[in-house]
Design a protein around this motif. Structure first.
Motif, mmCIF file in Angstrom:
data_model
loop_
_atom_site.group_PDB
_atom_site.id
_atom_site.type_symbol
_atom_site.label_atom_id
_atom_site.label_comp_id
_atom_site.label_asym_id
_atom_site.label_seq_id
_atom_site.Cartn_x
_atom_site.Cartn_y
_atom_site.Cartn_z
ATOM 1 N N SER A 19 -16.208 -16.840 -15.818
ATOM 2 C CA SER A 19 -15.353 -15.651 -15.890
ATOM 3 C C SER A 19 -15.155 -15.023 -14.507
ATOM 4 O O SER A 19 -14.197 -14.294 -14.291
ATOM 5 N N VAL A 20 -16.051 -15.339 -13.558
ATOM 6 C CA VAL A 20 -15.865 -14.865 -12.181
ATOM 7 C C VAL A 20 -14.670 -15.598 -11.578
ATOM 8 O O VAL A 20 -13.763 -14.998 -11.011
ATOM 9 N N ASP A 21 -14.664 -16.911 -11.713
ATOM 10 C CA ASP A 21 -13.584 -17.797 -11.261
ATOM 11 C C ASP A 21 -13.890 -19.151 -11.871
ATOM 12 O O ASP A 21 -14.996 -19.672 -11.688
ATOM 13 N N GLU A 22 -12.947 -19.716 -12.600
ATOM 14 C CA GLU A 22 -13.223 -20.946 -13.343
ATOM 15 C C GLU A 22 -13.076 -22.229 -12.531
ATOM 16 O O GLU A 22 -13.404 -23.302 -13.010
ATOM 17 N N TYR A 23 -12.588 -22.130 -11.312
ATOM 18 C CA TYR A 23 -12.269 -23.327 -10.545
ATOM 19 C C TYR A 23 -13.468 -23.884 -9.780
ATOM 20 O O TYR A 23 -14.407 -23.177 -9.457
ATOM 21 N N TYR A 24 -13.366 -25.167 -9.474
ATOM 22 C CA TYR A 24 -14.334 -25.866 -8.634
ATOM 23 C C TYR A 24 -13.690 -25.979 -7.252
ATOM 24 O O TYR A 24 -12.583 -26.513 -7.120
ATOM 25 N N TYR A 25 -14.380 -25.471 -6.250
ATOM 26 C CA TYR A 25 -13.865 -25.466 -4.882
ATOM 27 C C TYR A 25 -14.531 -26.598 -4.115
ATOM 28 O O TYR A 25 -15.747 -26.576 -3.883
ATOM 29 N N CYS A 26 -13.745 -27.582 -3.746
ATOM 30 C CA CYS A 26 -14.250 -28.716 -2.985
ATOM 31 C C CYS A 26 -13.894 -28.487 -1.520
ATOM 32 O O CYS A 26 -12.737 -28.200 -1.202
ATOM 33 N N VAL A 27 -14.902 -28.601 -0.654
ATOM 34 C CA VAL A 27 -14.694 -28.310 0.761
ATOM 35 C C VAL A 27 -15.061 -29.508 1.621
ATOM 36 O O VAL A 27 -15.878 -30.343 1.238
ATOM 37 N N LYS A 28 -14.436 -29.550 2.772
ATOM 38 C CA LYS A 28 -14.698 -30.622 3.729
ATOM 39 C C LYS A 28 -14.587 -30.069 5.135
ATOM 40 O O LYS A 28 -13.676 -29.304 5.447
ATOM 41 N N GLU A 29 -15.528 -30.473 5.959
ATOM 42 C CA GLU A 29 -15.468 -30.171 7.380
ATOM 43 C C GLU A 29 -14.956 -31.415 8.081
ATOM 44 O O GLU A 29 -15.508 -32.495 7.927
ATOM 45 N N GLU A 30 -13.861 -31.255 8.820
ATOM 46 C CA GLU A 30 -13.340 -32.394 9.573
ATOM 47 C C GLU A 30 -12.699 -31.921 10.862
ATOM 48 O O GLU A 30 -11.922 -30.965 10.872
ATOM 49 N N MET A 31 -13.072 -32.545 11.926
ATOM 50 C CA MET A 31 -12.516 -32.278 13.250
ATOM 51 C C MET A 31 -12.538 -30.794 13.603
ATOM 52 O O MET A 31 -11.571 -30.236 14.121
ATOM 53 N N GLY A 32 -13.647 -30.135 13.293
ATOM 54 C CA GLY A 32 -13.799 -28.733 13.646
ATOM 55 C C GLY A 32 -13.079 -27.764 12.738
ATOM 56 O O GLY A 32 -13.011 -26.574 13.032
ATOM 57 N N HIS A 33 -12.527 -28.255 11.637
ATOM 58 C CA HIS A 33 -11.822 -27.411 10.676
ATOM 59 C C HIS A 33 -12.490 -27.523 9.312
ATOM 60 O O HIS A 33 -13.052 -28.554 8.970
#
Length: 178
Positions: A149-163
């Protein structure tokens, strides 16, 4: 149930776009793979053409807070066109989007950010789960709230080339990634 779930997903995607890009009272076009729409609607369409037929029938009554939407096949995906009054509705009825705003603010300057910074934002809003993505995945970590109920989504993250980049998925789409 499927119609309401799709409408909510459209609203969520439009909220995200408006927070990133600002509000304009104009037609918004969102693109979905058939598989994602099948998950949202509880359907089993095999082709994009079948899905357009399904969506057109489902919204034939034109009773949606987003207005009279249209659907078409575009490069193998489904283009959902939401009219300007739908964009205005989302802008005026966005509700509490503090978490989404905080994540977008973090990613608005992705230089010198880390997964730790993302975790710190999640921590401000509630208990969350952080999972390492499998080797060879397009992402490094996946985060989601224990309480959807806070937020239903799955957040997938990646670090690449300093970003640092992110993509958010419905739980079912995330599970298909794995």
């Amino acid at each position: 149930m499927g119609k309401e779930r799709l409408e909510q997903n459209l609203i969520d995607q439009m909220k995200e776009a408006q927070l990133k890009l600002g509000f304009e009272e104009e037609t918004m076009r969102l693109y979905y793979p058939v598989a994602s729409l099948n998950l949202l609607l509880g359907t089993n369409c095999e082709t994009a053409k079948e899905m357009v037929t399904e969506l057109t029938a489902l919204f034939a009554d034109r009773k949606s807070v987003l207005g009279a939407m249209s659907f078409r096949v575009s490069a193998g995906r489904i283009e959902v066109s939401v009219p300007p009054e739908g964009a205005k509705y989302v802008h005026e009825h966005m509700g509490d989007v503090a978490f989404l705003k905080a994540i977008i603010d973090l990613f608005s300057n992705p230089h010198d950010k880390s997964v730790g910074d993302v975790k710190a934002v999640f921590e401000k809003f509630g208990a969350y789960v952080c999972e390492e993505m499998p080797e060879g995945s397009d992402f490094d970590e996946a985060l989601h709230f224990e309480d959807p109920s806070v937020d239903e989504y799955y957040y997938c993250v990646k670090e690449e080339m300093g970003h640092l980049i992110y993509h958010r998925f419905l739980k079912e789409d995330y599970q298909k990634l794995l």
